[in-house]
Structures are given as structure tokens and as C-alpha cells.
Design a protein around this motif. Sequence first.
Motif, PDB file in Angstrom:
ATOM      1  N   SER A  34       0.853  -1.256  -0.016  1.00 41.58           N
ATOM      2  CA  SER A  34      -0.234   0.019   0.194  1.00 41.58           C
ATOM      3  C   SER A  34       0.692   1.143   0.016  1.00 41.58           C
ATOM      4  O   SER A  34       2.172   1.136   0.136  1.00 41.58           O
ATOM      5  CB  SER A  34      -0.805   0.019   1.442  1.00 41.58           C
ATOM      6  OG  SER A  34      -0.114  -0.075   2.554  1.00 41.58           O
ATOM      7  N   MET A  35       0.297   2.434   0.195  1.00 38.93           N
ATOM      8  CA  MET A  35       1.095   3.483   0.192  1.00 38.93           C
ATOM      9  C   MET A  35       1.916   3.554   1.283  1.00 38.93           C
ATOM     10  O   MET A  35       2.930   4.319   1.292  1.00 38.93           O
ATOM     11  CB  MET A  35      -0.147   4.817   0.243  1.00 38.93           C
ATOM     12  CG  MET A  35      -0.654   4.981  -0.935  1.00 38.93           C
ATOM     13  SD  MET A  35      -0.173   5.961  -2.225  1.00 38.93           S
ATOM     14  CE  MET A  35       0.218   7.371  -1.452  1.00 38.93           C
ATOM     15  N   GLY A  36       1.498   3.227   2.667  1.00 34.82           N
ATOM     16  CA  GLY A  36       2.145   3.290   3.801  1.00 34.82           C
ATOM     17  C   GLY A  36       3.208   2.259   3.828  1.00 34.82           C
ATOM     18  O   GLY A  36       4.227   2.690   4.637  1.00 34.82           O
ATOM     19  N   GLY A  37       3.408   1.325   2.959  1.00 35.28           N
ATOM     20  CA  GLY A  37       4.452   0.403   3.003  1.00 35.28           C
ATOM     21  C   GLY A  37       4.286  -0.610   2.027  1.00 35.28           C
ATOM     22  O   GLY A  37       3.172  -0.856   1.544  1.00 35.28           O
ATOM     23  N   GLY A  38       5.405  -1.150   1.623  1.00 38.39           N
ATOM     24  CA  GLY A  38       5.044  -2.200   0.423  1.00 38.39           C
ATOM     25  C   GLY A  38       6.577  -2.814   0.244  1.00 38.39           C
ATOM     26  O   GLY A  38       7.420  -2.673   1.119  1.00 38.39           O
ATOM     27  N   HIS A  39       6.379  -3.510  -0.860  1.00 37.74           N
ATOM     28  CA  HIS A  39       7.618  -4.576  -1.064  1.00 37.74           C
ATOM     29  C   HIS A  39       8.003  -4.363  -2.540  1.00 37.74           C
ATOM     30  O   HIS A  39       6.907  -4.389  -3.312  1.00 37.74           O
ATOM     31  CB  HIS A  39       7.196  -5.946  -0.529  1.00 37.74           C
ATOM     32  CG  HIS A  39       8.345  -6.926  -0.727  1.00 37.74           C
ATOM     33  ND1 HIS A  39       9.700  -6.808  -0.101  1.00 37.74           N
ATOM     34  CD2 HIS A  39       8.817  -7.890  -1.754  1.00 37.74           C
ATOM     35  CE1 HIS A  39      10.440  -7.925  -0.484  1.00 37.74           C
ATOM     36  NE2 HIS A  39       9.620  -8.543  -1.568  1.00 37.74           N
ATOM     37  N   TYR A  40       9.190  -4.211  -2.939  1.00 42.76           N
ATOM     38  CA  TYR A  40       9.396  -4.289  -4.488  1.00 42.76           C
ATOM     39  C   TYR A  40      10.060  -5.396  -4.930  1.00 42.76           C
ATOM     40  O   TYR A  40      10.924  -6.209  -4.081  1.00 42.76           O
ATOM     41  CB  TYR A  40      10.352  -3.305  -4.582  1.00 42.76           C
ATOM     42  CG  TYR A  40       9.934  -1.636  -4.490  1.00 42.76           C
ATOM     43  CD1 TYR A  40       9.405  -1.180  -5.724  1.00 42.76           C
ATOM     44  CD2 TYR A  40       9.894  -1.126  -3.477  1.00 42.76           C
ATOM     45  CE1 TYR A  40       8.744   0.341  -5.418  1.00 42.76           C
ATOM     46  CE2 TYR A  40       9.238   0.224  -3.214  1.00 42.76           C
ATOM     47  CZ  TYR A  40       8.556   0.702  -4.198  1.00 42.76           C
ATOM     48  OH  TYR A  40       7.983   1.856  -4.001  1.00 42.76           O
ATOM     49  N   THR A  41       9.841  -5.994  -5.907  1.00 45.26           N
ATOM     50  CA  THR A  41      10.632  -7.131  -6.557  1.00 45.26           C
ATOM     51  C   THR A  41      10.832  -6.810  -8.170  1.00 45.26           C
ATOM     52  O   THR A  41      10.618  -5.693  -8.588  1.00 45.26           O
ATOM     53  CB  THR A  41       9.852  -8.414  -6.366  1.00 45.26           C
ATOM     54  OG1 THR A  41       8.567  -8.170  -7.665  1.00 45.26           O
ATOM     55  CG2 THR A  41       9.043  -8.765  -5.335  1.00 45.26           C
ATOM     56  N   ALA A  42      11.566  -7.496  -8.675  1.00 47.73           N
ATOM     57  CA  ALA A  42      12.045  -7.310 -10.188  1.00 47.73           C
ATOM     58  C   ALA A  42      11.843  -8.473 -11.043  1.00 47.73           C
ATOM     59  O   ALA A  42      12.314  -9.692 -10.501  1.00 47.73           O
ATOM     60  CB  ALA A  42      13.213  -6.688 -10.330  1.00 47.73           C
ATOM     61  N   PHE A  43      11.263  -8.541 -12.090  1.00 57.35           N
ATOM     62  CA  PHE A  43      11.474  -9.636 -13.440  1.00 57.35           C
ATOM     63  C   PHE A  43      12.435  -8.971 -14.326  1.00 57.35           C
ATOM     64  O   PHE A  43      12.314  -7.860 -14.706  1.00 57.35           O
ATOM     65  CB  PHE A  43      10.025  -9.797 -13.902  1.00 57.35           C
ATOM     66  CG  PHE A  43       8.880 -10.106 -13.007  1.00 57.35           C
ATOM     67  CD1 PHE A  43       9.238 -10.933 -12.130  1.00 57.35           C
ATOM     68  CD2 PHE A  43       7.607  -9.812 -13.264  1.00 57.35           C
ATOM     69  CE1 PHE A  43       8.151 -11.300 -11.223  1.00 57.35           C
ATOM     70  CE2 PHE A  43       6.595 -10.108 -12.309  1.00 57.35           C
ATOM     71  CZ  PHE A  43       6.878 -11.048 -11.191  1.00 57.35           C
ATOM     72  N   VAL A  44      13.383  -9.822 -14.537  1.00 59.38           N
ATOM     73  CA  VAL A  44      14.639  -9.522 -15.446  1.00 59.38           C
ATOM     74  C   VAL A  44      14.542 -10.815 -16.628  1.00 59.38           C
ATOM     75  O   VAL A  44      14.721 -11.724 -16.205  1.00 59.38           O
ATOM     76  CB  VAL A  44      16.047  -9.191 -14.522  1.00 59.38           C
ATOM     77  CG1 VAL A  44      17.034  -8.861 -15.637  1.00 59.38           C
ATOM     78  CG2 VAL A  44      15.802  -8.288 -13.657  1.00 59.38           C
ATOM     79  N   HIS A  45      14.870 -10.032 -17.658  1.00 58.36           N
ATOM     80  CA  HIS A  45      14.969 -10.955 -18.906  1.00 58.36           C
ATOM     81  C   HIS A  45      16.546 -11.257 -19.207  1.00 58.36           C
ATOM     82  O   HIS A  45      17.362 -10.368 -18.911  1.00 58.36           O
ATOM     83  CB  HIS A  45      14.476 -10.094 -20.213  1.00 58.36           C
ATOM     84  CG  HIS A  45      14.556 -11.126 -21.275  1.00 58.36           C
ATOM     85  ND1 HIS A  45      15.509 -10.721 -22.701  1.00 58.36           N
ATOM     86  CD2 HIS A  45      14.218 -12.206 -21.741  1.00 58.36           C
ATOM     87  CE1 HIS A  45      15.336 -11.533 -23.378  1.00 58.36           C
ATOM     88  NE2 HIS A  45      14.666 -12.608 -23.070  1.00 58.36           N
ATOM     89  N   HIS A  46      16.807 -12.482 -19.460  1.00 59.91           N
ATOM     90  CA  HIS A  46      18.233 -12.914 -19.373  1.00 59.91           C
ATOM     91  C   HIS A  46      18.430 -13.450 -20.543  1.00 59.91           C
ATOM     92  O   HIS A  46      19.182 -14.727 -20.567  1.00 59.91           O
ATOM     93  CB  HIS A  46      18.444 -13.775 -18.101  1.00 59.91           C
ATOM     94  CG  HIS A  46      20.075 -14.058 -17.919  1.00 59.91           C
ATOM     95  ND1 HIS A  46      20.723 -14.998 -18.597  1.00 59.91           N
ATOM     96  CD2 HIS A  46      21.216 -13.177 -17.090  1.00 59.91           C
ATOM     97  CE1 HIS A  46      21.987 -14.921 -18.244  1.00 59.91           C
ATOM     98  NE2 HIS A  46      22.155 -14.093 -17.259  1.00 59.91           N
TER      99      HIS A  46
END
Length: 138
Positions: free
Chosen positions: A81-93
Amino acid sequence: RYCPRCKKHCQASKKLDLWRFPEILVIHLKRFSYSQFLKNKLETYVDFPVDDLDLSAYISHKNGQFSNRYMLYAVSNHYGSMGGGHYTAFVHHGGDRWYDFDDSNVYPISQDKIRTSAAYVLFYRRIGEDYNYSFGVQ
């Protein structure tokens, strides 16, 4: 606006012409909405192209020197949410290999799983006319 020719106030318009796109194109999806009283996280699903984002229709001056086509090579995701969150990533190899980066964990992921409502920033690389789609190399 005041017109210097007719000396009257009139409706103004602005025009923006695109002459060349960058080698790396970063598209930031608006995921946070602010109003006077509310702050919301937007979780709208965006169906973005992976293999061939063609921007040729948006270029004003076509000189043929650069391709206007792009291939997605990474997606930054935001969960929470706006108050907190988590980031991830998808990467092409290369080829059909995609990976999910989540803190200290890295997992293979299939290409059909990279389009989610958590997509936040899209990273594209220009592809040339001699691009080989089956192997992901130029």
C-alpha cells in the motif's frame, strides 16, 4: 494567453514533436493517486508489450537511422500500500529466460507471468532491424 499578432487574449495550444527515442526507454506507471483527502494505490492491470513495442507511429521525423521498436528487459513491481510495501523485479536474461528477483531469492519465471497488476516501472531496450526474436540477440 496574449497573442502578439492580433493583440488579443486567445486560447493557446502546445505541440510536442518527438524526433528520436532513447536507447533505453523507462516507462513509469502511475500507481499512486493523490487527492485532497485520499491517497490510494492503483492496482489497475496494464497489458504492456514484451517482445515488440513499436513507437513508429509517434515519431515526427522519420530518418531511418534508428529503430523505433523496443523489447522489454525488466519490470519493477510494487506490492503493498501507500504506507508500506515491497519491491521485486522480473529480469530478462536472453532467449525465453526470465527471473524473479525478490530480496535475496532469485527464481526462474515464465514470460506469461511477468504481466501483473503490480508492475510499476517498465524497462525497454531498443532493438534493431536485424534482431533475432528466437534467441534474443542482435
